[in-house]
Design an enzyme around this catalytic site. Sequence first.
Site, PDB file in Angstrom:
ATOM      1  CB  ALA A   1      -0.891   0.073   1.035  1.00  0.00           C
ATOM      2  CE  LYS A   2       5.353   4.871  -0.390  1.00  0.00           C
ATOM      3  NZ  LYS A   2       6.627   4.122   0.271  1.00  0.00           N
ATOM      4  N   GLY A   3       0.565   5.806   0.789  1.00  0.00           N
ATOM      5  CA  GLY A   3      -0.434   7.049   1.082  1.00  0.00           C
ATOM      6  C   GLY A   3       0.610   8.369   0.506  1.00  0.00           C
TER       7      GLY A   3
END
Length: 387
Positions: free
Chosen positions: A68-70
């Site tokens: 995942a990544k933000g």
Amino acid sequence: MSITWTDHVTGRRGYLVIDRLVRGVSSGGLRMRAGCTLEEVTGLARGMTMKEALHYDPQARYIPLGGAKGGIDCDPQDPDAYGVLVRYLRAMRPYIENFWTTGEDLGLSQDIVDRAAAEAGLVSSIQAVYPLLDDEGAARQRLADAFAVDVDGIGLDELAGGCGVAEAALAALDRAGVPYAGSRVSVQGLGTMGGATARFLAQAGLRIVAVADVKGTIANPDGLDIEALLAARDAFGAVDRTALRPGDAELPGEAWLEADAEVLVPAAVSYCVNTANQRRITARWIVEAANMPVLPEAEELLAARGVTVLPDVVVNSGTNAWWWWTLFGDIDPDADEALAHIRRSMRSLIGQMLARAEADGSTPRAAAHAIVADRLPEITDRFGWHR
């Protein structure tokens, strides 16, 4: 799954992309930079799935998570940045509590993430992983103890990623039979990753001939005093120029690209090597400490010229892996043990990747993707896609 969030106070946008869940949880840092896009965050999330899979060891306590990544489209030095960060984390709280473990990335330190997470009402930025731990209290204490370890003025958490990057470069030199002494390095970025990488390479006997920060490039063909430059950094990795020696030259920002060096280490921003400026590169290796610093079209041109790109999905995976090795109990909160474990793991991965590339007649990146393609089905068979 992708989410686009708009800050109701400033109008700035933030993004969250969950590429894959393993045992219901994903892993990936949160970056803050002006111009951050959903496309960028999507690519980074996919890269995190790969990084996790590359470190899969069925015998280890640490079982890789999903990717995942933000990302937040905001200059981290903007006066509004911290408020935007708190509001972003508050909006993403349900995902951080249940599905997404995150931490520092480009533009953000772990201290700032932790402070903002507490203000947003979170127990921790990695609390989604707690249900997977055998002994949550002991695990959290182990990680806290690891973050308290200091090595010659730099925290172990800051050194972990740079140790992996440096070891990747050293493994490539060893495979090519190139001695460390006399080998020259140019580094873009002297923040957490670039600074630690420069330190470890200098300690190994390589000569750091150029470093770049937001103010420009500092160069010296006889080698820079890396420890002095590290001591003169501010919180964003910018070097106080009063610390320079008489032989150190101040050059334009992109001068690091054309430094007379065997190794280039882009350790700052994404997409910094493109089809135009790749022509200026004379180095033999590019070691991707940053995420996605070399554009695919540029990498093709570099490969045609005999320049080897060691890809980010392998090279800069040490920080993420160190967190989980420590939390799950594969290593203790000890600098010597942690750095030795990182070095062994990176040596093994680089060796597998370069051997696969040679056998397949492909690039190291393609070889890394092939290794992931072999491992993901095993992880899926064991844990499923979304559970």
